[in-house]
Design an enzyme around this catalytic site. Structure first.
Site, PDB file in Angstrom:
ATOM      1  N   ASP A 103      44.257  68.217  -7.696  1.00 44.47           N
ATOM      2  CA  ASP A 103      44.134  67.113  -6.745  1.00 44.47           C
ATOM      3  C   ASP A 103      42.729  66.492  -6.710  1.00 44.47           C
ATOM      4  O   ASP A 103      42.588  65.274  -6.621  1.00 44.47           O
ATOM      5  CB  ASP A 103      44.601  67.520  -5.338  1.00 44.47           C
ATOM      6  N   THR A 126      47.408  72.906 -12.047  1.00 46.92           N
ATOM      7  CA  THR A 126      46.721  73.790 -11.107  1.00 46.92           C
ATOM      8  C   THR A 126      47.637  74.953 -10.763  1.00 46.92           C
ATOM      9  O   THR A 126      48.848  74.760 -10.598  1.00 46.92           O
ATOM     10  CB  THR A 126      46.309  73.069  -9.804  1.00 46.92           C
ATOM     11  N   ASP A 128      47.840  76.350  -8.055  1.00 47.11           N
ATOM     12  CA  ASP A 128      48.248  76.274  -6.643  1.00 47.11           C
ATOM     13  C   ASP A 128      49.599  75.587  -6.419  1.00 47.11           C
ATOM     14  O   ASP A 128      50.184  75.726  -5.350  1.00 47.11           O
ATOM     15  CB  ASP A 128      47.184  75.527  -5.826  1.00 47.11           C
ATOM     16  N   ASP A 130      50.251  72.544  -5.704  1.00 48.15           N
ATOM     17  CA  ASP A 130      50.137  71.828  -4.429  1.00 48.15           C
ATOM     18  C   ASP A 130      50.081  70.309  -4.609  1.00 48.15           C
ATOM     19  O   ASP A 130      49.582  69.609  -3.744  1.00 48.15           O
ATOM     20  CB  ASP A 130      48.897  72.324  -3.678  1.00 48.15           C
ATOM     21  N   ARG A 172      44.153  78.037  -1.972  1.00 42.57           N
ATOM     22  CA  ARG A 172      43.156  77.578  -0.997  1.00 42.57           C
ATOM     23  C   ARG A 172      43.821  76.990   0.235  1.00 42.57           C
ATOM     24  O   ARG A 172      43.517  77.375   1.351  1.00 42.57           O
ATOM     25  CB  ARG A 172      42.288  76.525  -1.682  1.00 42.57           C
TER      26      ARG A 172
END
Ligand code: F6P
Length: 320
Positions: A103, A126, A128, A130, A172
């Protein structure tokens, strides 16, 4: 468009190399030249460019990390940094850019593309998972499988010594890795940033479990929700039971990409080049219900990805 640039940016993840290979070979198939930009936006600002031929990307489909190297660039956040990056692209006759990253990298790509009317296509990469607009980001599948393998190993010792373990995974702002691995690893508890948790209730469950003869307990915590150390200390204080911790950390970012990440890398890389050649810009690629799609950088970065946290919690409760 004759020449395109490609870079990897932000946190690395497995599958970036497979994706880079797909970008380079698709572009060559389309009779275009490819310039690899070293160290993400930092290398773009510094003009660290390297022409990439077919042989430069051979033997990398199975490698973790990124042969282009990556960086988290503070200078690209500044107008002067982006101006220098644009100058370097122009001087090297690069007419379009593919950014493989997360992001933060897309935020930079969005500003840069609009500021200089420069064609940029993003590839979501990534661990994540997200990023809005794609069911899965590159690297997430390898990361959850690496983390799951570690959890399985910890379970061996947790069961043998009848111990409580708190395992901290990455994430995170997002509980994706924690939820997936807790469910797949048969873990008893999961703590994520998207949902508050009640330590007293968790301790009650552990004590009740103990009374029923269920001594070993695995709690997975996403780093964005708290530190394994703090949670372990609280549990020990409330229950007087011995608790061990494991922080998986950057192990989750490395290793051989899974089959899924290699396939995703191939599809994303190929699609991104085709989009650039069709004149598309300001979008990132994604996959939804097995179909390749695009999403504007703006929607990808301005919205929070929805995660069906309720289903994970429900299943974990029923199945453990
Ligand atoms: O964004 C991917 C990620 O691995 C996060 O899960 C984690 O919080 C962060 O990167 C760690 O970044 P760094 O490697 O820069 O410490």
């Amino acid at each position: 468009m004759k020449r395109i640039g490609v870079l990897t940016s932000g946190g690395d993840c497995s599958g970036m190399n497979a994706c880079l290979r797909a970008v380079v070979r698709t572009a060559l198939f389309r009779k275009k030249e490819v310039i690899g930009i070293i160290r993400g936006y930092e290398g773009l600002i510094n003009g660290e460019f390297k022409p990439l031929g077919s042989r430069d990307v051979s033997g990398i489909v199975n490698l973790g990390g990124t042969i282009l190297k990556t960086a988290r660039s503070k200078r690209f956040l500044t107008k002067e940094g982006r101006r220098r990056a644009y100058k370097a692209l122009k001087e090297n006759n690069i007419e379009g850019l593919i950014v493989i990253g997360g992001d933060g990298s897309f935020r930079g790509a969005d500003v840069f593309g609009k500021e200089f009317k420069f064609p940029v296509i993003g590839i979501p990469a990534t661990i994540d998972n997200d990023i809005v607009g794609t069911d899965l980001t590159l690297g997430a599948d390898t990361a959850v499988n690496v983390a799951l393998d570690c959890i399985d190993k910890i379970r061996d010792t947790a069961t043998s010594l009848e111990r409580i373990f708190v395992i901290e995974v990455m994430g995170r702002d997002c509980g994706y890795i924690a939820l997936e691995t807790a469910l797949a690893g048969g873990c008893e508890e999961v703590v994520i940033p998207e949902k508050s948790y009640d330590i007293d209730k968790m301790c009650d469950r552990i004590v009740e479990g103990n009374l029923r003869g269920k001594i070993s307990w695995i709690i997975v915590v996403a780093e964005g929700a708290g530190k394994a150390e703090d949670i372990a200390r609280k549990i020990n204080k409330k229950t007087s039971l011995e608790v061990r911790i494991t922080v998986l950390g950057h192990i989750q970012r490395g290793g051989r990409p899974t089959l899924k990440d290699r396939i995703l890398g191939a599809k994303f890389g190929n699609f991104a080049v085709e989009l650039l050649l069709q004149g598309k810009r300001g979008v990132c690629v994604g996959i939804q219900s097995e179909k390749l799609v695009t999403t504007s950088f703006k929607s990808a970065i301005d919205n929070k990805k929805w995660l069906d946290t309720g289903s994970y919690f429900r299943l974990i409760k029923i199945l453990t």
